[in-house]
Design a protein around this motif. Structure first.
Motif, short mmCIF file in Angstrom:
data_model
loop_
_atom_site.label_atom_id
_atom_site.label_comp_id
_atom_site.label_asym_id
_atom_site.label_seq_id
_atom_site.Cartn_x
_atom_site.Cartn_y
_atom_site.Cartn_z
N ALA A 81 7.13 -26.34 2.21
CA ALA A 81 7.32 -27.55 2.73
C ALA A 81 7.52 -27.67 4.07
CB ALA A 81 8.68 -28.23 1.88
N HIS A 82 7.09 -28.75 4.64
CA HIS A 82 7.72 -28.77 6.28
C HIS A 82 8.32 -30.30 6.39
CE1 HIS A 82 3.89 -30.96 7.72
NE2 HIS A 82 3.18 -29.87 7.12
N ILE A 83 8.78 -30.61 7.45
CA ILE A 83 9.40 -31.87 7.74
C ILE A 83 9.21 -31.90 9.46
CG2 ILE A 83 11.87 -30.81 8.22
CD1 ILE A 83 12.70 -33.76 6.99
N SER A 84 8.76 -33.13 9.90
CA SER A 84 8.70 -33.47 11.06
C SER A 84 10.04 -33.62 11.81
CB SER A 84 7.87 -34.78 11.29
OG SER A 84 8.77 -35.68 10.90
N ILE B 278 12.32 -31.79 1.10
CA ILE B 278 12.92 -31.17 2.32
C ILE B 278 13.44 -32.35 3.05
CG2 ILE B 278 10.55 -31.23 3.41
CD1 ILE B 278 11.22 -28.94 4.90
N SER B 279 14.53 -32.15 3.56
CA SER B 279 15.37 -33.00 4.53
C SER B 279 16.13 -32.23 5.55
CB SER B 279 16.11 -33.68 3.47
OG SER B 279 17.32 -33.13 3.06
N MET C 297 20.78 -29.12 10.76
CA MET C 297 20.67 -28.37 9.38
C MET C 297 19.23 -28.91 8.84
SD MET C 297 23.18 -26.59 8.57
CE MET C 297 23.08 -26.46 6.79
N VAL C 298 18.66 -28.07 8.10
CA VAL C 298 17.57 -28.57 7.14
C VAL C 298 17.99 -27.98 5.76
CG1 VAL C 298 16.21 -26.22 7.99
CG2 VAL C 298 15.11 -28.41 6.93
N TYR C 299 17.27 -28.87 4.98
CA TYR C 299 17.63 -28.54 3.57
C TYR C 299 16.30 -28.58 2.47
CZ TYR C 299 22.11 -30.21 5.13
OH TYR C 299 23.25 -30.37 6.02
#
Length: 122
Positions: free
Chosen positions: A48-51, A69-70, A77-79
């Motif tokens: 997964a990826h997040i901008s 993903i958040s 932090m990334v979760y």
């Protein structure tokens, strides 16, 4: 730049885990963040990826609908919330950071954490 992943462990199939990644980096909010995983005997794969803003996410088909993903830019932090876990989710999970926008290509990620092991028993 340092990325520290945590939260892995042993869980039964159908259970949940939440992975966390703490980033020691300036301007964290300018990085695309991602989770990759590597199962025993297999190549590393995108999960997964997040901008940078958190407004855009993307998932591998194998985890879509089960993983979320958040990120919290105020805390660097990334979760990765993982639900309905399956034995095939067993892998070392790595967080990664890139200045490229929304890519699932691991070769374009500049920084990697040390990984956290997730084991899902059947």
């Amino acid at each position: 730049v340092q990325l520290q992943a945590s939260g892995g462990g042993l869980v039964q199939a159908g259970g949940s885990l939440r992975l966390s990644c703490a980033a020691s980096v300036s301007f964290f909010s300018t990085y695309t963040m991602a989770w990759f995983r590597q199962a025993p005997g297999r190549e590393r794969e995108f999960a997964a990826h997040i901008s940078w803003s958190g407004g855009s996410t993307s998932y591998a088909d194998s985890v879509k609908g089960r993983f979320t993903i958040s990120r919290d830019n105020a805390k660097n932090m990334v979760y990765l919330q993982m639900n309905i876990l399956k034995p095939e989710d067993t892998a070392v999970y790595y967080c990664a950071a890139t200045t490229f926008a929304r890519t699932s290509n691991g070769r374009l990620y500049h920084y990697w954490g040390q990984g956290t092991l997730v084991t899902v028993s059947s």
